[in-house]
Each structure stands twice: as C-alpha cells, then as structure tokens.
Enzyme design. Structure first.
Site, PDB file in Angstrom:
ATOM      1  N   GLU A 188      30.058  13.550   3.493  1.00 36.50           N
ATOM      2  CA  GLU A 188      30.096  13.741   4.890  1.00 36.50           C
ATOM      3  C   GLU A 188      29.513  13.144   6.012  1.00 36.50           C
ATOM      4  O   GLU A 188      27.768  13.508   6.043  1.00 36.50           O
ATOM      5  CB  GLU A 188      30.435  15.284   5.414  1.00 36.50           C
ATOM      6  CG  GLU A 188      32.384  15.380   4.383  1.00 36.50           C
ATOM      7  CD  GLU A 188      32.128  16.742   4.912  1.00 36.50           C
ATOM      8  OE1 GLU A 188      33.951  17.229   4.046  1.00 36.50           O
ATOM      9  OE2 GLU A 188      31.129  17.735   4.395  1.00 36.50           O
ATOM     10  N   HIS A 222      29.786  16.562  -2.127  1.00 34.33           N
ATOM     11  CA  HIS A 222      30.512  16.751  -3.209  1.00 34.33           C
ATOM     12  C   HIS A 222      30.271  15.912  -4.037  1.00 34.33           C
ATOM     13  O   HIS A 222      30.615  14.475  -3.360  1.00 34.33           O
ATOM     14  CB  HIS A 222      32.105  17.147  -2.728  1.00 34.33           C
ATOM     15  CG  HIS A 222      31.991  18.457  -1.935  1.00 34.33           C
ATOM     16  ND1 HIS A 222      33.230  18.255  -0.950  1.00 34.33           N
ATOM     17  CD2 HIS A 222      31.372  19.173  -1.465  1.00 34.33           C
ATOM     18  CE1 HIS A 222      33.377  19.300  -0.284  1.00 34.33           C
ATOM     19  NE2 HIS A 222      32.619  19.610  -0.123  1.00 34.33           N
ATOM     20  N   GLU A 234      34.429  11.600   6.677  1.00 31.18           N
ATOM     21  CA  GLU A 234      34.141  11.640   5.330  1.00 31.18           C
ATOM     22  C   GLU A 234      34.707   9.732   5.012  1.00 31.18           C
ATOM     23  O   GLU A 234      35.939   9.387   5.610  1.00 31.18           O
ATOM     24  CB  GLU A 234      34.961  12.155   4.898  1.00 31.18           C
ATOM     25  CG  GLU A 234      34.541  11.954   3.174  1.00 31.18           C
ATOM     26  CD  GLU A 234      35.502  13.232   2.555  1.00 31.18           C
ATOM     27  OE1 GLU A 234      35.827  12.695   1.517  1.00 31.18           O
ATOM     28  OE2 GLU A 234      34.528  14.990   2.341  1.00 31.18           O
ATOM     29  N   GLU A 237      30.750  12.331  -1.863  1.00 33.31           N
ATOM     30  CA  GLU A 237      31.731  12.595  -0.875  1.00 33.31           C
ATOM     31  C   GLU A 237      30.498  12.770   0.506  1.00 33.31           C
ATOM     32  O   GLU A 237      30.438  14.022   0.619  1.00 33.31           O
ATOM     33  CB  GLU A 237      32.572  13.209  -0.627  1.00 33.31           C
ATOM     34  CG  GLU A 237      34.102  12.920  -1.625  1.00 33.31           C
ATOM     35  CD  GLU A 237      34.802  14.025  -2.328  1.00 33.31           C
ATOM     36  OE1 GLU A 237      34.921  15.294  -1.307  1.00 33.31           O
ATOM     37  OE2 GLU A 237      35.855  14.172  -3.117  1.00 33.31           O
ATOM     38  N   GLU A 250      37.104  14.682   9.594  1.00 31.88           N
ATOM     39  CA  GLU A 250      36.782  16.014   8.514  1.00 31.88           C
ATOM     40  C   GLU A 250      37.175  16.740   9.471  1.00 31.88           C
ATOM     41  O   GLU A 250      38.362  16.608  10.868  1.00 31.88           O
ATOM     42  CB  GLU A 250      35.141  16.066   7.906  1.00 31.88           C
ATOM     43  CG  GLU A 250      35.255  15.925   7.048  1.00 31.88           C
ATOM     44  CD  GLU A 250      36.127  16.780   5.502  1.00 31.88           C
ATOM     45  OE1 GLU A 250      35.997  17.666   6.394  1.00 31.88           O
ATOM     46  OE2 GLU A 250      36.423  16.129   4.845  1.00 31.88           O
ATOM     47  N   ARG A 291      38.613  26.702  -3.746  1.00 29.31           N
ATOM     48  CA  ARG A 291      36.817  25.690  -2.951  1.00 29.31           C
ATOM     49  C   ARG A 291      35.778  26.715  -2.674  1.00 29.31           C
ATOM     50  O   ARG A 291      34.963  26.159  -1.780  1.00 29.31           O
ATOM     51  CB  ARG A 291      37.719  25.057  -1.850  1.00 29.31           C
ATOM     52  CG  ARG A 291      38.632  24.009  -1.841  1.00 29.31           C
ATOM     53  CD  ARG A 291      39.280  23.500  -0.339  1.00 29.31           C
ATOM     54  NE  ARG A 291      40.276  22.482  -1.628  1.00 29.31           N
ATOM     55  CZ  ARG A 291      39.689  21.159  -1.795  1.00 29.31           C
ATOM     56  NH1 ARG A 291      38.780  20.164  -2.179  1.00 29.31           N
ATOM     57  NH2 ARG A 291      40.705  20.660  -2.803  1.00 29.31           N
ATOM     58  N   ARG A 350      29.450  21.440  -5.725  1.00 29.29           N
ATOM     59  CA  ARG A 350      30.265  21.091  -4.077  1.00 29.29           C
ATOM     60  C   ARG A 350      28.685  21.203  -3.092  1.00 29.29           C
ATOM     61  O   ARG A 350      29.168  21.583  -1.925  1.00 29.29           O
ATOM     62  CB  ARG A 350      31.293  22.592  -3.702  1.00 29.29           C
ATOM     63  CG  ARG A 350      32.576  21.702  -3.965  1.00 29.29           C
ATOM     64  CD  ARG A 350      33.697  22.906  -4.787  1.00 29.29           C
ATOM     65  NE  ARG A 350      33.756  23.452  -3.216  1.00 29.29           N
ATOM     66  CZ  ARG A 350      34.249  22.325  -2.353  1.00 29.29           C
ATOM     67  NH1 ARG A 350      35.110  21.168  -2.741  1.00 29.29           N
ATOM     68  NH2 ARG A 350      34.660  22.705  -0.810  1.00 29.29           N
ATOM     69  N   GLU A 384      33.639  18.822 -10.142  1.00 26.15           N
ATOM     70  CA  GLU A 384      33.112  18.344  -8.469  1.00 26.15           C
ATOM     71  C   GLU A 384      31.828  19.249  -8.218  1.00 26.15           C
ATOM     72  O   GLU A 384      32.179  20.422  -8.240  1.00 26.15           O
ATOM     73  CB  GLU A 384      34.121  18.971  -7.163  1.00 26.15           C
ATOM     74  CG  GLU A 384      33.484  18.138  -6.194  1.00 26.15           C
ATOM     75  CD  GLU A 384      34.727  18.491  -5.047  1.00 26.15           C
ATOM     76  OE1 GLU A 384      34.663  18.601  -4.206  1.00 26.15           O
ATOM     77  OE2 GLU A 384      35.984  19.181  -5.331  1.00 26.15           O
ATOM     78  N   ASP A 415       0.842  -1.390   0.263  1.00 30.79           N
ATOM     79  CA  ASP A 415       0.460  -0.308   0.095  1.00 30.79           C
ATOM     80  C   ASP A 415       1.130   1.267  -0.218  1.00 30.79           C
ATOM     81  O   ASP A 415       1.492   1.738   1.424  1.00 30.79           O
ATOM     82  CB  ASP A 415      -1.299  -0.098   1.806  1.00 30.79           C
ATOM     83  CG  ASP A 415      -1.450   1.639   1.469  1.00 30.79           C
ATOM     84  OD1 ASP A 415      -1.508   2.113   0.262  1.00 30.79           O
ATOM     85  OD2 ASP A 415      -2.961   1.251   1.616  1.00 30.79           O
TER      86      ASP A 415
END
Length: 444
Positions: free
Chosen positions: A133, A243, A194, A131, A187, A316, A338, A336, A52
């Site tokens: 975290e 990321h 991570e 990745e 981290e 970054r 982020r 990547e 259901d």
C-alpha cells in the site's frame, strides 16, 4: 530458462541501449545504482564491476571496502522513463561479492538466497505475494512532498478517485519490468492506493517489490506528486501495510504443501507448523518487517493493523490470516502475515519469515486455536494473547534475543542493522516534536 550473456548483448543491441544501471540494495532496502555506458557491458557481464562499499549503509568499513557487482541476467529490463526522456537505459539487478569471489555477508539478496536454499534442501520452494500500500501526496513549488493527500476517495471509490489514470501508468511501467499486475485500486484512507502483483518465488518477488517502489515513485514524480511507502504518514487514518501471502511448494511435483482437504481450515500439518513458527518469532522479526519508528504508529488497535499474536480466517485484527480456500483451487492455499509494512527491505523480510516458518516445521510447533472474534473488542488477557513490541526500541531488543532470526540475517547484517536503527531511535528521543510544543509550551 535463464538468459545467457549473449542473449543480453543481443537485446541491448536491438533496443539501442546506451546506459546500464547496475542495481543493488543496502541493508535498509534503499536502492543503489552504479551506471555504466553500454561499451562497458561486455566486461561487466564477464567479470563484474568493482565499487567502494564503505559509503553504503551497513555494507563495509574502510578497511574492507572493495567489492564487485555481478549482474543477474534474468533481471534485465529497459527503464521506460529514462528511455522516454532520450537516454535509453536498462537495469540489471546485481549480487554483491567480496574480492575473493564469495557472496558478501551484508548483501540482503544473498541472505534471501541462502534462506531459499535451506528450504530447497528440505525439498520445498517458498512462494510469496506482497500487497504494498502507498499514499500519493502533493508537492510544493520546489517539488518537496507535503502531507496533503492527492484525493479524498475511499475504498474502491470511482467518482472521487483522482489517481485512476496514474495507477494505469504505474501498471504499464511495472509491466515493462516483467511485473504482472493482478489488480489496482484505491485503498481505505484518502490518498491511499494498492497495486497487487502476481504471487511467485521469493527471490524474484523480492526483486519485483524493490522495483515496484522505485517505479511508483518515478511515475508519481512525472505527475508532480510524491508516492510514499511511509507506514503512517497521517495520524488518525489507516496506515500502509505490506501484507505478505506465503506458501511452500514441493520442488519435485509443484504441489502446494499447505493444503489438506480434511482440515477445517484447509491447512496441512506443514502449514500449521509454519504459521506457528511465524507467531513464535513475530516479536523477534518485527524490527526487520516494520523497521521505522513510524512503523509502530501503524501497529496500534483500530486501524486494521495487527497487534496480537494470533491467527484466524475472518479476523483482520489477527497477525496471520488464512484466506478461505476453494477445493477447486488447492494451489491457492496460503497464509497472510499482516504486520510487515512497505518500508521494509523485502529481501531481509522474506528471509526471516521463511526461516521462522521453517523453524516451526523443524520443531513441529503446535498451532494454538484460531481467534475469529475482533480482538480489539475483547480483553486479550482473557485469551492469553501476547502483543507485538510497541516501539522500534523494544523491537530491537526482541530481535537480538531471537537466535533463529539473528542467524537468518547473519552477524554482519545484525550488527549494522541494530547500529543504524539504534541511532535512529536515539535521535528520535532527543528530538523535540511539534506535539510537545503544542502541548507544553503555553502551559508550562
């Protein structure tokens, strides 16, 4: 080569499995299970299992509730913690179908499959490497998590890292599910960790990402701890991101379509158009990639979380980072993104990212110049840089404006997702927070 039903039966018999968990996710990425005794496996493999759907977040209303689960044989794995507890149990990830045998429009896995098939029609395979975290928090006497980090270690620390043995247990458990871990470390923030697993095709990797979260929570619980993928559980320190490294490959040759040795960044025209697509649709898809009210407390300047719609290599603070490429490893060329966080539904997240990138390729969108300076220390207006929405409410408005992203998830998921998240946003506005009590009660 895909496993056959007979192979699954043989494995189940050899492992003396007693129960099978049939797993799927709702639209917000929460894992759901239907457990059957092993005696029902034959019927499940041959015909699926009815359930259901009316009580599942974003699935179906009462009038359209009947659905059935069809297991993906390649997703079979023994669940190590259940088996160790004396209940030999295996997991099968399922696709959701309607009574007439069609893929259910509200099944996030089906939405990702559709996006991957669109790329395949262009001769392209979509590969991702998330990745994730997470934080490890202590629990109280009743097992309820409290916002007290398990340790006070920092980035790559050893002596103050109290969870190295726990991460090893997590890696071992992930391996039991066929997830190949490449690295595990502490981290930046206290209590933050991570674990990275191998890059691969989007559908399999989304399955792994969902399994990753449930596995880490189970192992942490065994240690009297709580693993949380909440993006910003503690104010004033880094939050948790997801990321996502991504690239396209040629389905015939396997060649990485993002690489061009003659480009200063090692990027092909296809890669540049793809990145331009990600940037063009970042506002529209951020509600899917960062789906919580709390997500936007991570996406603020100063904590290695991106805010500005930009790209670069060393930067970054940029939304998209292009890791430096070695000419000896052209297959590693990737972009990547982020801004996603680990609270998102990986199936929907990968689907919208892929469709955003493909739109950039189809329209040959130009990629603006890279921004290599730290954008947190320059005036973004001087660079004409746009920013991500600052709240979930703003993000939901942008989602509904973006035709590419709304088409990627389909009208069913769009309606139910916006409905659920609007309720969440309105509830937040009505709630009186501890910050308000501390700030105003004694003054006014």
């Amino acid at each position: 080569m895909a496993r056959s039903n007979d192979e699954i039966r043989a494995i189940v018999a050899a492992q003396r499995i007693e129960f099978i968990n049939l797993q799927f996710t709702d639209i917000v990425g929460m894992v759901k299970n239907v457990t059957i005794p092993v005696e029902q496996l034959d019927d499940c493999l041959d015909h699926g299992v009815w359930f259901d759907g009316s009580s599942i977040e974003g699935f179906a209303r009462i009038a359209e509730s009947d659905m059935f689960l069809v297991p993906d044989a390649d997703s079979y794995a023994m669940i190590p913690w259940d088996s160790a507890a004396g209940y030999p149990t295996a997991r099968l990830i399922c696709d959701v179908f309607t009574p007439d045998g069609k893929p259910f429009a509200g099944d996030p896995r089906a939405i990702l499959k559709h996006a991957v098939s669109e790329a395949a029609q262009l001769g392209m395979g979509y590969n991702v490497g998330p990745e994730l975290e997470f934080f490890l928090f202590k629990t109280d006497a009743n097992g309820k998590p409290i916002a007290d980090p398990h340790d006070v270690a920092g980035y790559f620390d050893v002596s103050t890292d109290l969870a190295s043995h726990i991460r090893r247990q997590m890696v071992r458990a992930l391996s039991a599910f066929g997830i190949e871990v490449e690295a595990a470390h502490h981290e930046v923030a206290i209590g933050q960790h991570e674990i990275d697993f191998k890059y691969g095709p989007a559908l399999r990797t989304a399955d792994h990402a969902v399994t990753f979260r449930t596995t880490l929570k189970a192992i942490a619980q065994q240690q009297g701890l709580h693993a949380t993928f909440m993006p910003k559980p503690i104010s004033g320190i880094n939050g948790s991101g997801m990321h996502v490294h991504q690239s396209l490959s040629d389905l015939k040759t396997g060649q990485n379509l993002f690489y061009d040795a003659n480009d200063p960044y090692g990027l092909s025209a296809t890669a540049r158009h793809f990145i331009a697509g990600l940037l063009s649709h970042a506002k529209g898809m951020i509600a899917i990639l960062a789906p919580l009210i709390n997500s936007y407390k991570r996406l603020v300047p100063g904590y290695e979380a991106p805010v500005y719609l930009s790209w670069g290599r060393t930067n970054r603070s940029a939304l998209v980072r292009v890791p430096r490429i070695s000419p000896q490893r052209p297959q590693a060329t990737r972009a990547e993104l982020r801004c996603p966080d680990p609270a998102c539904n990986p199936y929907l997240a990968f689907a919208v990212m892929l469709m955003a990138g493909l739109d950039g390729i189809k329209r040959k969108l130009p990629l603006a110049a890279a921004a290599e300076e730290d954008l947190y220390h320059v005036d973004p207006r001087a660079r004409n840089l746009e920013t991500l929405p600052g709240s979930l409410g703003d993000a939901l408005v942008e989602l509904q404006r973006d035709e590419v992203i709304t088409s990627a998830i389909g009208p069913h998921v769009l309606e139910r997702f916006v409905e659920a998240k609007t309720q969440e946003w309105e509830s937040y506005h009505l709630a009186v927070s501890q910050w308000e009590i501390d700030r105003y009660l004694s003054v006014y």
